[in-house]
Motif scaffolding. Structure first.
Motif, PDB file in Angstrom:
ATOM      1  N   UNK A  48       0.062   3.839  -2.863  1.00  0.00           N
ATOM      2  CA  UNK A  48      -0.224   4.189  -4.251  1.00  0.00           C
ATOM      3  C   UNK A  48       0.431   3.204  -5.214  1.00  0.00           C
ATOM      4  N   UNK A  49      -0.318   2.802  -6.253  1.00  0.00           N
ATOM      5  CA  UNK A  49       0.215   1.873  -7.245  1.00  0.00           C
ATOM      6  C   UNK A  49       0.253   2.453  -8.654  1.00  0.00           C
ATOM      7  N   UNK A  50      -0.497   3.531  -8.903  1.00  0.00           N
ATOM      8  CA  UNK A  50      -0.471   4.175 -10.223  1.00  0.00           C
ATOM      9  C   UNK A  50      -0.941   5.620 -10.081  1.00  0.00           C
ATOM     10  N   UNK A  51      -0.904   6.349 -11.183  1.00  0.00           N
ATOM     11  CA  UNK A  51      -1.385   7.730 -11.186  1.00  0.00           C
ATOM     12  C   UNK A  51      -2.733   7.858 -11.883  1.00  0.00           C
ATOM     13  N   UNK A  52      -3.298   6.739 -12.282  1.00  0.00           N
ATOM     14  CA  UNK A  52      -4.557   6.750 -13.014  1.00  0.00           C
ATOM     15  C   UNK A  52      -5.733   6.924 -12.043  1.00  0.00           C
ATOM     16  N   UNK A  53      -6.541   7.965 -12.244  1.00  0.00           N
ATOM     17  CA  UNK A  53      -7.678   8.194 -11.350  1.00  0.00           C
ATOM     18  C   UNK A  53      -8.586   6.964 -11.261  1.00  0.00           C
ATOM     19  N   UNK A  54      -9.005   6.643 -10.054  1.00  0.00           N
ATOM     20  CA  UNK A  54      -9.864   5.495  -9.822  1.00  0.00           C
ATOM     21  C   UNK A  54      -9.111   4.195  -9.638  1.00  0.00           C
ATOM     22  N   UNK A  55      -7.806   4.224  -9.888  1.00  0.00           N
ATOM     23  CA  UNK A  55      -6.990   3.014  -9.763  1.00  0.00           C
ATOM     24  C   UNK A  55      -5.637   3.337  -9.126  1.00  0.00           C
ATOM     25  N   UNK A  56      -5.598   4.413  -8.366  1.00  0.00           N
ATOM     26  CA  UNK A  56      -4.327   4.881  -7.801  1.00  0.00           C
ATOM     27  C   UNK A  56      -3.816   4.051  -6.643  1.00  0.00           C
ATOM     28  N   UNK A  57      -4.697   3.438  -5.891  1.00  0.00           N
ATOM     29  CA  UNK A  57      -4.301   2.831  -4.627  1.00  0.00           C
ATOM     30  C   UNK A  57      -4.510   1.331  -4.598  1.00  0.00           C
ATOM     31  N   UNK A  58      -3.674   0.668  -3.840  1.00  0.00           N
ATOM     32  CA  UNK A  58      -3.763  -0.773  -3.628  1.00  0.00           C
ATOM     33  C   UNK A  58      -4.844  -1.010  -2.572  1.00  0.00           C
ATOM     34  N   UNK A  59      -6.022  -1.381  -3.023  1.00  0.00           N
ATOM     35  CA  UNK A  59      -7.174  -1.528  -2.124  1.00  0.00           C
ATOM     36  C   UNK A  59      -6.923  -2.618  -1.082  1.00  0.00           C
ATOM     37  N   UNK A  60      -6.345  -3.725  -1.488  1.00  0.00           N
ATOM     38  CA  UNK A  60      -6.059  -4.805  -0.537  1.00  0.00           C
ATOM     39  C   UNK A  60      -5.106  -4.336   0.549  1.00  0.00           C
ATOM     40  N   UNK A  61      -4.134  -3.516   0.154  1.00  0.00           N
ATOM     41  CA  UNK A  61      -3.156  -3.002   1.118  1.00  0.00           C
ATOM     42  C   UNK A  61      -3.825  -2.035   2.101  1.00  0.00           C
ATOM     43  N   UNK A  62      -4.713  -1.188   1.609  1.00  0.00           N
ATOM     44  CA  UNK A  62      -5.439  -0.264   2.489  1.00  0.00           C
ATOM     45  C   UNK A  62      -6.292  -1.060   3.482  1.00  0.00           C
ATOM     46  N   UNK A  63      -7.020  -2.056   2.989  1.00  0.00           N
ATOM     47  CA  UNK A  63      -7.857  -2.879   3.863  1.00  0.00           C
ATOM     48  C   UNK A  63      -7.007  -3.600   4.905  1.00  0.00           C
ATOM     49  N   UNK A  64      -5.892  -4.167   4.462  1.00  0.00           N
ATOM     50  CA  UNK A  64      -4.999  -4.870   5.390  1.00  0.00           C
ATOM     51  C   UNK A  64      -4.421  -3.907   6.423  1.00  0.00           C
ATOM     52  N   UNK A  65      -4.045  -2.711   5.981  1.00  0.00           N
ATOM     53  CA  UNK A  65      -3.490  -1.702   6.891  1.00  0.00           C
ATOM     54  C   UNK A  65      -4.507  -1.316   7.961  1.00  0.00           C
TER      55      UNK A  65
END
Length: 123
Positions: A48-65
């Protein structure tokens, strides 16, 4: 059952470099020994990178994970002279992480996780 499942996808980037070193250390430890036991419960926080809906997660990090855990799973299976299959991965630390990403997360993160898997599948 598809023969293509044993062929690793071609990648244009070093996806493991996108994983924060402190998180990667815990990730590698979890994959090897299932420790720290808090790893799965803290997984969402690490992504998680923020609490703002639609922008909460680090997409690059999820893909890399997802790519890192998947490739580590294949290496683990091949290290035991097995072929990738449901029975060879079902009760592993790798599957623990994927199950956590599929079940114990909110809809935004689940969408990003499944989208990553779909993208990898079509590579």
């Amino acid at each position: 059952m598809l023969p293509e499942i044993s062929i690793a996808p071609r990648m244009v980037t070093n996806f493991s470099a996108l994983i924060k070193p402190s998180f990667k250390k815990d990730l590698d430890s979890y994959l090897k020994n299932r420790t720290p036991v808090s790893f799965l419960s803290e997984l969402r926080t690490n992504l998680q990178v923020s609490n703002e809906p639609g922008m909460r997660y680090n997409i690059s990090m999820i893909n890399a994970l997802v790519m890192y855990v998947g490739t580590q799973a294949i290496q683990f299976i091949r290290g035991k002279n097995n072929s990738p299959s449901m029975s060879s991965i079902a009760h592993s630390s790798h599957m623990d992480i994927f199950q956590n990403l599929a079940v114990d997360i909110d809809t935004e993160e689940r969408y990003l996780f499944l989208n990553c898997i779909f993208y990898i599948y079509i590579l």
